[in-house]
Design an enzyme around this catalytic site. Structure first.
Site, mmCIF file in Angstrom:
data_model
loop_
_atom_site.group_PDB
_atom_site.id
_atom_site.type_symbol
_atom_site.label_atom_id
_atom_site.label_comp_id
_atom_site.label_asym_id
_atom_site.label_seq_id
_atom_site.Cartn_x
_atom_site.Cartn_y
_atom_site.Cartn_z
ATOM 1 N N SER A 1 -30.407 4.989 45.526
ATOM 2 C CA SER A 1 -30.436 6.067 46.057
ATOM 3 C C SER A 1 -28.944 6.873 46.078
ATOM 4 O O SER A 1 -28.829 7.913 46.232
ATOM 5 C CB SER A 1 -31.154 6.376 47.384
ATOM 6 O OG SER A 1 -30.371 5.572 48.461
ATOM 7 N N LYS B 1 -32.371 10.752 56.490
ATOM 8 C CA LYS B 1 -31.126 11.143 55.884
ATOM 9 C C LYS B 1 -30.662 12.460 56.226
ATOM 10 O O LYS B 1 -29.524 13.016 56.533
ATOM 11 C CB LYS B 1 -31.310 10.889 54.369
ATOM 12 C CG LYS B 1 -31.478 9.344 53.932
ATOM 13 C CD LYS B 1 -31.730 9.334 52.501
ATOM 14 C CE LYS B 1 -31.849 7.963 52.031
ATOM 15 N NZ LYS B 1 -31.827 7.666 50.491
#
Length: 590
Positions: free
Chosen positions: A442, A485
């Site tokens: 990611s 996040k």
């Protein structure tokens, strides 16, 4: 690109939380089994097929699911089945003789040794409970036959926990023999002691449903390679799809029925919608909601305490969410405190060359806490033999998937710049102040951007954090934990003070995962925080560098807006010319 232009490309606040399409409050008549179409189909086929005796059913929360399965199976069985089974007669022998056991067809339930019920569930069992036992009086030597579950359910359905069978795998061999031969034989459980007398066998036809999670099924199938040849397979879903308005209504009706069955207050329309938003955070998919009974019971019970028995509305669920976040927050707050006190350096303002804020999801063993945290990724380039050093990977602090993402970022850059051979520069990349294992791809979009910044000498804005996985063609793909996040970076920015420039870049393909906290949505609505969704590295470059990566047809470029690819190639050419020039004079002066 101006701040106004950046804000115009950001996601609208109304897209950051999903919404149910409900016009009226559901009545609450949908039972849990109605949300299990695959399991229902498997069970119906299994019960109707007289040639199959075993059904392996994948399920989580076995105790809860066993109740649901038993209720459904009961509804499918014929209550008017004729009496089947046998009756045993034990005649006491003479002093020199053994007891004598005879067998006959049962005429009523009262004299029936077997077939006393048509369905039962056993989550734990031993040999005696499953296969019965033989008791012998120590003085008179009289014997008594005690029926086990297989006898009681002759002609019926027995639901067993796979974990209990794995713990006593020797029971499986005998159970399998019964399912294959349709006959029960008596054996002594003592390896050196025979039965007290001969006991006749008898026909026993039984259907067995084994319930287990995927790990248990995987272990069991390794021990029994022919498992799926012997038995059918089905799945009890832990999630329910709500892609259509009809499915949303069905899920909402199930929730109302679940609340009613468990003596919780009913939910209001906005309460149902808030519960849906919280459920999406768990599944990370707006079209997929958890229907795990234990999880639902925990949420509804705690929300009921907050609402003090009143109908459960959005405010009650939000208070539950905030209370749970507070109770779990110690480790998260310690991690954020390190950043805010600059024990871990993460900039959220200004511009720096070759440095970018990536986003990570942190999970600590021994706690259910999951939270997002920004990670500073830095890159230094120098002209060399084309090696890109992944410092974390080289020091065994990063996994294989992280290494793969690093190599994809390198290959993507080389492909877009159309290098004919190896890269004419070397670079080192690292997650700064990372002291534990990292993995996943990611961060590959952030790594790509840090590499481009270092090569072009153009700084990256530190008020924007980036997450996303890229492929070799520059497309940006989905990542997990996007809600955590975003909220992690927002928490750091909010405690330092929002500047109305901060935000997060995410892949467009993760928009269906979004179900952000009310605090983040409120900040986006006020224009204090931004979330941008991108499809490829070209859109990302426009947002971060305010330049095109490659030349676009019909567009005029000057020194102020020259493409990133041109700047990289120009810098490489200048370095090569400088190196060759120095080499010539070094040879001339010899």
């Amino acid at each position: 690109m101006s701040l106004l232009a950046l804000s115009e490309h950001a996601l609208h606040w109304e897209t950051l939380q999903p919404t149910l399409e409900l016009a009226d409050l559901p009545t609450g008549n949908t039972h849990a089994i109605a949300l299990q179409p695959r399991a229902c189909s498997s069970i119906r086929s299994f019960l109707a097929n007289s040639h199959r005796s075993l059904l392996v059913l994948k399920a989580n929360e076995i105790a809860e699911m066993a109740k649901i399965v038993q209720t459904f199976v009961q509804s499918q069985l014929n209550e008017d089945n004729p009496v089947t089974g046998v009756k045993y007669t034990v005649e006491k022998g003479e002093k020199s003789d053994f007891p004598y056991v005879t067998i006959a067809k049962a005429e009523s339930l009262e004299d029936n040794f077997s077939a006393q019920q048509n369905i039962n569930t056993a989550l734990y069992f031993d040999h005696a409970k499953l296969f019965g036992s033989i008791r012998q009086h120590p003085i008179s030597k009289d014997i008594q036959l005690i029926p086990g579950l297989v006898h009681q359910l002759n002609g019926g359905v027995l639901i067993l926990s796979l974990s209990a069978l794995l713990a006593q795998f020797d029971l499986w061999e005998r159970l399998k023999n019964i399912l294959i031969t349709h006959q029960f034989d008596w054996y002594s459980t003592h390896p050196f002691k025979a039965l007290p007398c001969d006991i006749p066998s008898y026909p026993l036809k039984l259907k067995v449903i084994l319930l287990g999670n995927r790990d248990e099924l995987a272990t069991f199938s390794e021990l029994e390679p022919e498992l799926y040849l012997l038995g059918d397979y089905g799945e009890m879903d832990s999630y329910f799809l709500v892609e259509s308005p009809a499915q949303q209504i069905q899920w909402s009706d199930f929730i109302q029925n679940f609340a009613k069955e468990n003596h919780f207050p009913e939910l209001t329309l906005d309460g149902l919608n808030k519960l849906y938003q919280l459920a999406v955070r768990d599944s990370e998919d707006r079209t997929c909601i958890s229907i795990a009974p234990n999880s639902l019971r925990e949420i509804l019970s705690r929300t009921t305490l907050i609402s003090q028995g009143k109908p459960l509305n959005a405010m009650s669920f939000e208070q539950y969410f905030q209370q749970k976040q507070f109770e779990y927050s110690f480790l998260r707050e310690q991690a954020y405190s390190d950043i805010l006190n600059e024990q871990v350096y993460v900039a959220t303002d200004g511009e720096i060359i070759g440095q970018i804020n990536g986003l990570s999801v942190i999970e600590y063993p021994g706690t259910p806490l999951i939270f997002g945290e920004p990670s500073r990724i830095s890159c230094i380039v120098r002209f060399g033999d084309g090696e890109i050093v992944d410092i974390d990977r080289k020091n065994e602090l990063a996994g294989n998937i992280h290494g793969k993402g690093m190599m994809i970022a390198e290959a993507c850059l080389a492909g877009l710049l159309n290098f004919q051979s190896q890269l004419p520069f070397s670079a080192s990349l690292v997650f700064e102040q990372s002291y534990s294992d990292i993995d996943g791809d990611s961060a590959s979009l952030a790594i790509f951007c840090a590499l481009v910044s270092a090569l072009t000498d153009i700084p990256l804005p530190q008020h924007i954090a980036v997450t996303g996985a890229i492929d070799q063609f520059g497309l940006v793909h989905a990542v997990g934990g996007v809600n955590h996040k975003i909220e992690g970076f927002f928490a750091i920015c909010a405690q330092r003070g929002l500047t109305k420039k901060q935000g997060v870049i995410i892949p467009s393909s993760t928009c269906h995962q979004l179900s952000l906290s009310d605090e983040v949505v409120s900040a986006v609505k006020k224009g204090e925080f931004f979330i941008w969704a991108v499809d490829d590295i070209f859109q990302t470059a426009n947002l971060l560098f305010q330049r095109d990566f490659l030349e676009e047809e019909g567009k005029v470029y000057t020194a102020d807006n020259q493409t990133l690819s041109y700047l990289i190639n120009q810098r490489i050419e200048q370095k090569i010319e400088s190196t060759q020039h120095k080499g010539f004079w070094r040879w001339f002066n010899r």
